[in-house]
Design an enzyme around this catalytic site. Structure first.
Site, mmCIF file in Angstrom:
data_model
loop_
_atom_site.group_PDB
_atom_site.id
_atom_site.type_symbol
_atom_site.label_atom_id
_atom_site.label_comp_id
_atom_site.label_asym_id
_atom_site.label_seq_id
_atom_site.Cartn_x
_atom_site.Cartn_y
_atom_site.Cartn_z
ATOM 1 N N GLU A 93 29.172 77.790 41.889
ATOM 2 C CA GLU A 93 29.564 79.049 42.529
ATOM 3 C C GLU A 93 29.229 78.944 44.006
ATOM 4 O O GLU A 93 28.193 78.390 44.383
ATOM 5 C CB GLU A 93 28.842 80.247 41.913
ATOM 6 C CG GLU A 93 29.178 81.547 42.649
ATOM 7 C CD GLU A 93 29.085 82.791 41.792
ATOM 8 O OE1 GLU A 93 29.678 83.814 42.179
ATOM 9 O OE2 GLU A 93 28.432 82.740 40.745
ATOM 10 N N CYS B 58 30.551 85.709 39.995
ATOM 11 C CA CYS B 58 30.830 86.982 40.665
ATOM 12 C C CYS B 58 31.890 86.869 41.748
ATOM 13 O O CYS B 58 32.599 87.843 42.022
ATOM 14 C CB CYS B 58 29.539 87.559 41.241
ATOM 15 S SG CYS B 58 28.351 88.087 39.971
ATOM 16 N N ASN C 92 34.545 87.314 34.303
ATOM 17 C CA ASN C 92 33.184 86.802 34.426
ATOM 18 C C ASN C 92 32.231 87.618 33.561
ATOM 19 O O ASN C 92 32.220 87.477 32.350
ATOM 20 C CB ASN C 92 32.762 86.807 35.899
ATOM 21 C CG ASN C 92 31.356 86.285 36.114
ATOM 22 O OD1 ASN C 92 30.985 85.274 35.545
ATOM 23 N ND2 ASN C 92 30.565 86.985 36.899
ATOM 24 N N GLU C 93 31.486 88.523 34.150
ATOM 25 C CA GLU C 93 30.476 89.294 33.414
ATOM 26 C C GLU C 93 30.934 90.729 33.167
ATOM 27 O O GLU C 93 30.151 91.664 33.270
ATOM 28 C CB GLU C 93 29.158 89.316 34.193
ATOM 29 C CG GLU C 93 28.416 87.998 34.220
ATOM 30 C CD GLU C 93 27.115 88.096 34.996
ATOM 31 O OE1 GLU C 93 26.931 89.081 35.755
ATOM 32 O OE2 GLU C 93 26.278 87.191 34.854
#
Length: 645
Positions: free
Chosen positions: A35, A226, A360-361
């Site tokens: 990332e 993120c 993603n999350e």
């Protein structure tokens, strides 16, 4: 580190059933997650040394110190990066016009090393002078080395020159000075070391890629977590902006530059020079399966409470198409639009993509609602591609319990679990996957690291507990198909998050204790799980097991049994590991590889990069058994070779 067993010690008898060959261990079992956080891309893995090389940061001269007479223009040759600088003659022989770039916390130069300067410029009959300088020099001149470039055309052209540094310095700057009396326009000012990974232009920092290669990763997830979402959708990572001509990839705001007010880097942007094409090439170079991730139309939910911040499900068409086009870019024929672009960039052969992550999350009902149209479209167009969903940002709890069944309903192939947790959590999770549904979806432990309570750095004890936890991943390789520590990279002068696997400055890098744990697992993952028990139970830090965690594998290719043991207790533990069910096989030799530190808070640093490293030793065998004492707070790996069938 794994000495002979003293006669008085309590012996922990472990049995490895060599005749009960278990689940295949996936080639993707241990990998890497990249990332762009902590200046991991620009200023890190991507070897570009010039900050804001195209003058297209929101403030056009961020990273630059202008002097003399110049102006910023916005009608340049690259429509997605339109800005450039026009330098005018100062009007006096002893006045100068030019620009000085600060780099990323300076520019690291090595004595005798070559650096490739390039620039797009126009101004027929004019000249510029390129200088590498040490502003803090006590010598007569700040200039370390320089070169003149004759600008031969009034049309935009690319010019290059090679500069050789006469000394080693970690905070040099670059100057571009007008050296004639006319006007010169400059755009995309770039400086790379010639000695990049593989010697490739516009590519990657050699020592950092070497650290990735040496892990021998099975999978490489990119371009992040993120940043896929973005602080808002306008600033999400858009893979289509990261391919094509490098000069015409638009600058993007990095989601991490404003995230933490106490670690603020307002000049943190993405040049997209390290884009999806470069990521795919990197995967080929290090032998890892590519796992690209795309936005599911939800901006970061941590940063956005208003539903209007997200794309309505009914309007996801372009986002779904982005995912389909990405697969075409990776695997499509050169007769297709995106396959042709891949070929035009230099790779006509397909990349052989097998996996894609969507989102993603994310959490809440909006997560499966947004994922569903992606699954349906990908299944229809590319039924062989495996899709990675999510269990949200937590390792357990309400959202975790809600999302797992939803991922099953959608038919996700893998579910991405994340856990940044303290010591107590890692000590309690040795048996986490023992009771998971063996029918799937499979688990991708996509982001994890031990965050020590009150000491969030890469100290030895954190890596020991990660090693202990990973015995549970390995024992359940039929459920866990991928695992990646996170984050991967951090610049010592530009981090927002720690701990991280690999740290660096502009000249050096260091592999942390956590790196060594990952490397030991990845290079010794074996081919099949073997049952390992103590008193009939798995060794997962349970009550009465004296802080021991253990797993065993068979490596058919090397005729080797590999046993991994983490002693998380404060006392040495004596072991007798018996290899049962050998039949016609005989054990022929054994070695141990131990990772230990007397100081649990110690860590490898740039100044002491090898303070804590694995130590290998030969150990004796006693018939079909291995006997040893594992010191307190130690991770040890035993490799036992055998002969026969």
């Amino acid at each position: 580190m794994a000495s002979a067993m003293p006669a008085f010690a309590q012996v922990h008898n472990m049995s490895v059933r060599t005749d009960k060959v278990g689940a295949d261990i996936q080639s993707t079992m241990y990998g890497l997650f990249f990332e762009d956080i902590n200046f991991a891309a620009d200023g890190g893995l991507y070897a570009e040394m010039v900050k804001n090389r195209s003058f297209d940061f929101p403030y056009a001269l961020t990273g630059w110190t202008p002097f003399g007479k110049l102006e910023v223009k916005d009608d340049g040759p690259f429509d997605k990066n339109p800005h450039y600088v026009r330098m005018h003659y100062s009007g006096h022989r002893d006045k100068f016009t030019g620009l000085e770039n600060e780099g990323f916390f300076g520019m690291g130069l090595k004595e005798g090393a070559q650096y490739r300067f390039s620039v797009w410029a126009r101004g027929a009959g004019e000249k510029i002078r390129v200088e590498l300088v040490d502003n803090d020099s006590m010598g007569e001149s700040q200039i370390l080395t320089s070169a003149e470039i004759a600008i031969s055309s009034s049309d935009w052209q690319k010019y290059e020159t090679i500069l050789t540094s006469p000394q080693t310095i970690d905070d040099a700057h670059l100057r571009v000075v007008l050296a004639s009396k006319g006007d010169v326009d400059v755009e995309h000012v770039s400086l790379f070391p010639v000695d990049t990974w593989g010697g490739k232009a516009n590519m990657l920092r050699k020592d950092l890629v070497q650290a990735l290669y040496d892990v021998h990763p099975g999978v490489f997830r990119f371009p992040g977590g993120c940043i896929i979402e973005g602080t808002d959708l306008e600033t999400r990572y858009n893979w289509k902006n990261s391919v094509g001509q490098v000069e015409n990839r638009p600058v993007n705001e990095n989601r991490w530059h404003y995230t933490f007010g106490y670690r603020l880097y307002p000049d943190y942007f993405q040049s997209y020079g390290l884009g999806f094409y470069e990521f795919f090439l990197l995967c080929e170079d290090i032998g890892a399966a590519a796992l690209p991730v795309v936005s599911c139309g939800l901006a970061c939910q941590f940063q956005n409470d208003d539903p209007k911040a997200h794309v309505p499900v009914s309007e996801l068409g372009s986002y779904v198409q982005d995912a389909l086009d990405l697969i075409e870019f990776a695997n499509g024929s050169t007769s297709t639009k995106w396959g042709k672009l891949r070929a035009d960039m230099g790779h006509p052969e397909p990349f052989g993509l097998k996996y894609i992550g969507v989102g993603n999350e994310q959490w809440g009902t909006e997560c499966p609602e947004h994922l569903k149209p992606f699954v349906e479209a990908i299944r229809k167009a590319y039924p062989d591609i495996k899709i990675v969903g999510t269990s949200g940002p937590d390792s357990e709890g309400e959202q975790f319990d809600y999302l797992w069944p939803e991922m099953k309903k959608l038919g996700a192939d893998l579910v991405d679990e994340h856990f940044y947790r303290p010591e107590t959590w890692f000590l309690s999770q040795g048996a986490r996957y023992d009771k998971y549904d063996r029918k799937g979806p499979k688990v991708f432990a996509g982001e994890y690291a031990c965050h020590g309570k009150g000491k969030k750095w890469n100290h030895f004890e954190a890596s020991l507990l990660e090693a202990a936890f990973m015995t549970g991943l390995e024992r359940n390789a039929d459920v866990v198909h991928m695992a990646t520590y996170a984050p991967l990279f951090a610049h010592v002068k530009g981090w927002q998050w720690r701990p991280d696997m690999i740290w660096y400055d502009n000249l050096r890098s260091v592999r942390t204790c956590s790196w060594y744990v990952q490397e030991l697992y990845s290079t010794n993952k074996g081919t099949n799980v073997l049952p390992l028990t103590m008193n009939g139970a798995s060794v997962s830090g349970q009550a009465g097991q004296d802080g021991l965690f253990a797993s065993a594998v068979l490596d058919k290719n090397k005729s080797e049994y590999i046993v991994k043991v983490a002693n998380t207790s404060d006392a040495p533990q004596s072991l007798k590991v018996t290899f049962d069910g050998l039949k016609k096989k005989t054990l022929t030799g054994a070695t141990s590889v131990s990772l230990h530190s007397d100081d649990l808070d110690a860590e490898n640093t740039l100044d002491e990069p090898y303070k804590i490293i694995p130590i290998e030793a030969s150990i004796p065998l006693n018939g079909n058994a291995l006997e040893a004492t594992v010191p307190a707070k130690t991770f040890v790996l035993y490799k036992v070779t055998f002969a026969g069938k």
